[in-house]
Design an enzyme around this catalytic site. Structure first.
Site, PDB file in Angstrom:
ATOM      1  N   CYS A  74      41.024 -21.850 -40.571  1.00 14.46           N
ATOM      2  CA  CYS A  74      40.807 -20.751 -39.616  1.00 14.46           C
ATOM      3  C   CYS A  74      39.346 -20.315 -39.452  1.00 14.46           C
ATOM      4  O   CYS A  74      38.764 -20.468 -38.379  1.00 14.46           O
ATOM      5  CB  CYS A  74      41.627 -19.539 -40.046  1.00 14.46           C
ATOM      6  N   HIS A 129      38.780 -12.885 -38.174  1.00 11.89           N
ATOM      7  CA  HIS A 129      38.654 -13.777 -39.329  1.00 11.89           C
ATOM      8  C   HIS A 129      37.231 -14.226 -39.620  1.00 11.89           C
ATOM      9  O   HIS A 129      37.004 -15.316 -40.140  1.00 11.89           O
ATOM     10  CB  HIS A 129      39.577 -14.992 -39.206  1.00 11.89           C
TER      11      HIS A 129
HETATM   12 CA   LIG Z   1      44.387 -21.445 -38.470  1.00  9.97          CA
END
Ligand SMILES: [Ca+2]
Length: 455
Positions: A74, A129
């Site tokens: 991610c 993120h």
């Molecule tokens: Ca991901």
């Protein structure tokens, strides 16, 4: 920071760039990025069991990319999107958790910052993120508007509206929250339809745990995972609909992509013909579906089979918006607007895709410079084989990376090793640090440690 010029200087240069056109003439840009959706998790990419009619329609109306690369997990992919650089260059190849004191560096010149200099209004809805802390908040890095969460819905510290936490999250609630995120995205489009905007829809789906919204439970032929994919498809369809209703679909570049390969296992995601999935540098981990629709510029039903990637979005958006990409640092991405326009190019814009120290793809060849182990941590994936360092695959004939042909092509192996060595040396000379916050207080981290394994 190991470069000498601040982003404020760069922005001044951008503002002075003579090629600027009036903001009103520029297209809107919508990027819908899903989380852990595999290469085989779409009807238009060959799935015979997952139903994605809206995304398939987007594909028919635009261009399908067959060789679009990201990172294997991610945060690195999102860092690459925001900086136009490989995550290795921008300082972070790990997943950033909310106990970490790191995040995107304040000296990075981000995709939304560049678009803002061209008159765009910028918004992000969903998963960031790139750092939990206030200093890493998207509104500190070029976004005018943020509605979403910092890490994952099951790991984060709540839902934010810009810098303010507006809602706590005490349990896994993807399906409960994803319609609210869609509402925020639709609201952003309606509010900004009169001027060019950049909307980054970073969906929490289909990341584990698979919790579809109630209306999608039991609606697919592929269990809970299929239900979640149907929900994604519905959301994309709703965004396509609002663009139509607002009369701006024709002047909007709409991009659909995934941030990394699928979580494999029983009833899990599918990398189609590619090997393995998330957490690996096999093709299934780093090559993802990507579709781009831009009426009048991108030919409907077209396919691009060249090496492209998420790093290319920053320089391509700069070209579209009429601003210069940062020139004081190495940007790995390239402007792929010629591909979007269907222009004939003399040679591929990217001849290689390199994960430093791990794999290099050059043309049809892919060399592993270290052993690749199968991805996954949950134990549900079953026993899958590793591949030894030195393995060479011909992706044209063998997209599944099943036959090591290194013994037949020692000259190719040697050439790719030289290219990797040169790339690593260049990277070491021109990399940048991730942002760090020494001494910052630890944010709320309830119930996080056990759930880390899901990443
Ligand atoms: Ca991901």
């Amino acid at each position: 920071m190991n470069i000498g010029i601040s982003k404020h200087v760069i922005c001044s240069v951008v503002l002075a760039f003579p090629g600027l056109v009036e903001a009103a003439d520029k297209p809107n840009i919508v990027v819908f990025l899903t989380d852990d959706q595999g290469y085989g998790d779409l009807g238009c990419y060959g799935s015979d069991s997952l139903e994605t009619p809206n995304i398939d329609r987007l594909c028919r109306q635009g261009m399908m990319f067959t060789d679009f690369y990201v990172h294997q997990r991610c945060s690195p992919t999102r860092l690459a999107f925001m900086t136009g650089s490989h995550a290795h260059r921008a300082g972070c190849t790990k997943v950033i958790y909310n106990r970490d004191r790191i995040g995107i560096h304040s000296d990075e010149v981000t995709t939304p910052e560049l678009l803002k200099t061209a008159g765009y209004t910028t918004g992000i809805v969903g998963k960031w993120h790139l750092g939990e802390w206030d200093a890493f908040n998207p509104t500190r890095h070029g976004f005018d508007f943020f509605h979403g969460f910092m890490i994952d819905l099951d790991q984060g510290t709540g839902i934010y509206r810009n810098l303010e936490r507006i809602e706590s999250i005490k349990r896994k609630t993807d399906g409960q929250h994803s319609p609210k995120l869609l509402d925020a995205a639709v609201g952003f489009i309606k509010q900004n339809k009169e001027h060019p905007f950049f909307l980054y829809c970073a969906s929490p789906l289909p990341h584990t745990p698979w919790i579809p919204n109630e209306r999608f439970r039991g609606t697919s032929r592929r269990g809970t995972y299929g239900d979640v994919i149907r929900e994604i498809d519905w959301q994309v369809g709703e965004l396509m609909k609002v663009l139509d209703e607002q009369g701006i679909a024709e002047n909007t570049l709409f991009i659909f992509a995934s941030d990394n390969g699928p979580v494999l296992g029983i009833d899990g995601g599918d990398a189609g013909p590619l090997r393995d999935g998330k957490w690996t540098d096999f093709e299934g981990g780093i090559r993802v579906p990507c579709i781009m629709r831009w009426p009048g510029t991108i030919a409907p039903g077209s396919t691009n089979r060249q090496i492209t990637g998420i790093i290319d979005l920053l320089p391509t958006f700069c070209a579209i918006a009429g601003v210069a990409a940062p020139g004081d640092r190495v940007i790995d991405g390239r402007n792929i607007l010629p591909y979007l326009r269907g222009e004939q190019v003399e040679k591929p814009i990217h001849e290689s895709f390199i994960v430093p120290g791990s794999v290099i793809r050059h043309g049809k060849w892919k060399l592993l410079v270290r052993e690749l182990k199968p991805g996954g941590k949950s134990g549900r994936e079953g026993k899958r084989p590793s591949a030894p360092a030195g393995s060479l695959f011909n992706l044209q004939d063998d997209p599944g990376e099943t036959r090591d042909v290194s013994a037949d092509h020692p000259e190719i192996v040697a050439d790719l090793r030289r290219r990797m060595d040169a790339a690593v040396r260049e990277l070491e000379a021109n990399s940048r640090p991730i942002g760090r916050l020494p001494g910052a207080p630890v944010p709320e981290t309830k119930n996080n440690v056990k759930k880390r394994i899901k990443h």
